[in-house]
Motif scaffolding. Structure first.
Motif, short mmCIF file in Angstrom:
data_model
loop_
_atom_site.label_atom_id
_atom_site.label_comp_id
_atom_site.label_asym_id
_atom_site.label_seq_id
_atom_site.Cartn_x
_atom_site.Cartn_y
_atom_site.Cartn_z
N GLY A 1 0.87 -1.16 0.00
CA GLY A 1 0.00 0.00 0.00
C GLY A 1 0.92 1.22 0.00
O GLY A 1 1.72 1.40 -0.90
N THR A 2 0.83 2.04 1.05
CA THR A 2 1.75 3.17 1.18
C THR A 2 3.08 2.66 1.71
O THR A 2 3.13 1.95 2.71
CB THR A 2 1.17 4.21 2.15
N ILE A 3 4.16 3.00 1.02
CA ILE A 3 5.49 2.55 1.44
C ILE A 3 6.26 3.74 2.00
O ILE A 3 6.51 4.73 1.31
CB ILE A 3 6.27 1.93 0.27
N TRP A 4 6.64 3.63 3.26
CA TRP A 4 7.42 4.68 3.90
C TRP A 4 8.86 4.67 3.41
O TRP A 4 9.40 3.62 3.01
CB TRP A 4 7.44 4.47 5.41
N THR A 5 9.47 5.82 3.54
CA THR A 5 10.91 5.91 3.35
C THR A 5 11.58 5.45 4.64
O THR A 5 10.92 5.28 5.68
CB THR A 5 11.33 7.36 3.05
N ALA A 6 12.88 5.29 4.58
CA ALA A 6 13.62 4.89 5.79
C ALA A 6 13.45 5.94 6.89
O ALA A 6 13.31 5.61 8.07
CB ALA A 6 15.10 4.70 5.45
N ALA A 7 13.44 7.23 6.50
CA ALA A 7 13.29 8.31 7.47
C ALA A 7 11.92 8.25 8.14
O ALA A 7 11.78 8.47 9.36
CB ALA A 7 13.49 9.66 6.80
N GLN A 8 10.87 7.97 7.35
CA GLN A 8 9.52 7.88 7.90
C GLN A 8 9.40 6.68 8.85
O GLN A 8 8.71 6.77 9.89
CB GLN A 8 8.51 7.77 6.77
N LEU A 9 10.06 5.59 8.51
CA LEU A 9 10.04 4.42 9.40
C LEU A 9 10.71 4.75 10.73
O LEU A 9 10.21 4.38 11.80
CB LEU A 9 10.73 3.23 8.73
N ARG A 10 11.83 5.47 10.66
CA ARG A 10 12.52 5.87 11.90
C ARG A 10 11.62 6.76 12.76
O ARG A 10 11.58 6.61 13.98
CB ARG A 10 13.83 6.59 11.57
N THR A 11 10.88 7.65 12.11
CA THR A 11 9.97 8.53 12.84
C THR A 11 8.90 7.72 13.56
O THR A 11 8.58 7.96 14.74
CB THR A 11 9.29 9.52 11.87
N PHE A 12 8.35 6.72 12.86
CA PHE A 12 7.31 5.90 13.47
C PHE A 12 7.85 5.08 14.64
O PHE A 12 7.21 4.99 15.69
CB PHE A 12 6.70 4.95 12.43
N LEU A 13 9.02 4.50 14.49
CA LEU A 13 9.58 3.66 15.55
C LEU A 13 9.93 4.50 16.79
O LEU A 13 9.82 4.01 17.92
CB LEU A 13 10.80 2.90 15.04
N THR A 14 10.34 5.73 16.56
CA THR A 14 10.58 6.63 17.69
C THR A 14 9.27 6.93 18.41
O THR A 14 9.20 6.94 19.65
CB THR A 14 11.22 7.95 17.20
N LEU A 15 8.21 7.15 17.61
CA LEU A 15 6.88 7.39 18.16
C LEU A 15 6.38 6.17 18.93
O LEU A 15 5.79 6.29 20.01
CB LEU A 15 5.91 7.73 17.01
N ALA A 16 6.63 4.97 18.37
CA ALA A 16 6.12 3.73 18.97
C ALA A 16 6.77 3.42 20.31
O ALA A 16 6.23 2.62 21.09
CB ALA A 16 6.35 2.57 18.01
#
Length: 403
Positions: free
Chosen positions: A195-210
């Protein structure tokens, strides 16, 4: 006046021999039939039942013998009269032992919603390829509960179920001579692609949030291994080798009739997935946090084994519980963030993992092994767009290597 036949005896017309019934079996035209006597359960009267369409005498005899046994047990089913619904119910029960619980529930739901309301009352032998084709058209036009169009992927999945059921109607139960599903026109398969594919930077943002959530290790492991939701919920600490930096995925968790059920992986095979140092640290921290929760809960701790991801009191986690968490975390963040993070499904973390590996040049067969794909061809189809993107740079990469 007596008529005189002209010609030799060989030239005189011969009467066509009537087919003979031998021990309940006879040839009718080009196919074979059998007849048995079946007692009517309501009247108690014994009546003959003819069943035809067999390719050979041996096939007819074998079916006759089985029918006789079933008739004596009171379990005879007239294959000429059986409806689609009756057959599908029989098929599900006959194959319940060889189908995973989650898959079995999925089959039952699909047949109940998308097949029986449309063709369930038809005689099985009356179903034609055009019948199945019309079924697919109806589902695509108004197959959902509210009468709206059904997704192509759902119709394609329904086709896969029917294909298996009708194949068994031919090969196993011998109710019909050929499967109408094989010749039906079905919609093109809609692969379960990204579906929507995050960039590496977006994934890092999410994992920091998580990291604000007690299950942040779950999302980290999903992102760094590409494992499926059910596989991670089935994971035990004994399946994790922190020193060797690898995890062994042995099974999966699903929901059947509202109950949490554990079973094998989707492919039915165990696989070993390597992990990096950061993931080892995240899992170590999660293990310590779980031990602290266990100490606080004391006798109220519900855990009975060494499951990695549990509730705060050690109970099992249902797959639906973790499915909606990414959206909740992202939407809460986006209310105040100046750089909104695209909302994705939990399953898309698996796609992010695969996409970033492929773009980094990791061989397809290696990615397929990490994902648990039975065949690298599946990975090639699902991530074809990623591979094409990488191929566009292949010429420049080759040129640079020989400069």
């Amino acid at each position: 006046m007596t008529k005189t036949l002209v010609g030799t005896p060989d030239e005189q017309p011969r009467k066509k021999k009537a087919p003979k019934l031998r021990d309940g079996v006879m040839k009718r035209g080009t196919t074979w039939s059998y007849v048995i006597r079946v007692r009517d359960p309501e009247t108690g009267e014994s009546k003959p039942k003819w069943v035809g369409g067999f390719a050979s005498e041996d096939d007819a005899k074998a079916a006759r013998d089985e029918a006789r046994v079933n008739a004596r047990r009171g379990e005879y089913v007239d294959r000429n009269e059986i409806t689609v619904s009756d057959y599908l119910d029989m098929w599900i029960e006959d194959h319940a032992m060889e189908i995973k619980p989650g898959t079995l529930e999925d089959y039952r739901t699909g047949l109940r919603l998308y097949v029986k309301p449309y063709i369930g009352k038809m005689r099985l032998q009356a179903v034609r390829p055009s019948t199945i084709t019309k079924l697919y058209r109806d589902l695509l036009a108004k197959g959902s509960k509210d009468g709206k169009p059904l997704k192509v992927s759902t119709v394609t999945h329904t086709h896969a179920i029917l294909r298996r059921a009708f194949r068994d109607a031919v090969l196993v139960h011998e109710f019909i001579s050929s499967s109408p599903v094989e010749k039906a026109k079905r919609p093109r398969a809609d692969l379960d692609g990204p579906g929507t594919i995050w960039t590496a930077a977006q994934l890092r943002t999410f994992l920091t949030l998580a990291r604000t959530h007690r299950l942040h290790a779950f999302f980290h492991l999903a992102s760094y291994t590409g494992a499926r939701r059910g596989e991670l919920l089935n994971l035990r600490w004994r399946d994790i080798d922190l020193d060797g930096k690898r995890i062994t995925i042995k099974g999966s968790v699903g929901v059947v009739e509202g109950q949490r059920v554990e079973g094998t992986t989707k492919s039915g095979r165990t696989r070993v997935v390597s992990i990096d140092d950061t993931t080892v640290t995240v899992l170590s921290e999660h293990q310590k946090a779980q031990e602290a929760e266990k100490a606080r809960a004391g006798e109220s701790w519900k855990g009975t084994d060494d499951t990695v991801f549990t509730t705060a009191w050690g109970g099992p986690i249902y797959p639906t519980t973790v499915t909606g968490l990414p959206r909740k975390l992202i939407e809460a963040r986006n209310k105040t963030a100046t750089d909104p993070l695209p909302v994705i499904r939990l399953h898309d973390l698996r796609h992010v993992h695969a996409t970033l590996l492929l773009l980094a040049g990791v061989p397809v067969h290696v990615v397929a092994a990490r994902l648990g794909h039975a065949d690298p061809a599946i990975t090639l189809r699902v991530y074809a767009h990623v591979i094409r993107s990488a191929e566009t740079a292949a010429a420049d990469i080759f040129a640079k290597t020989i400069e």
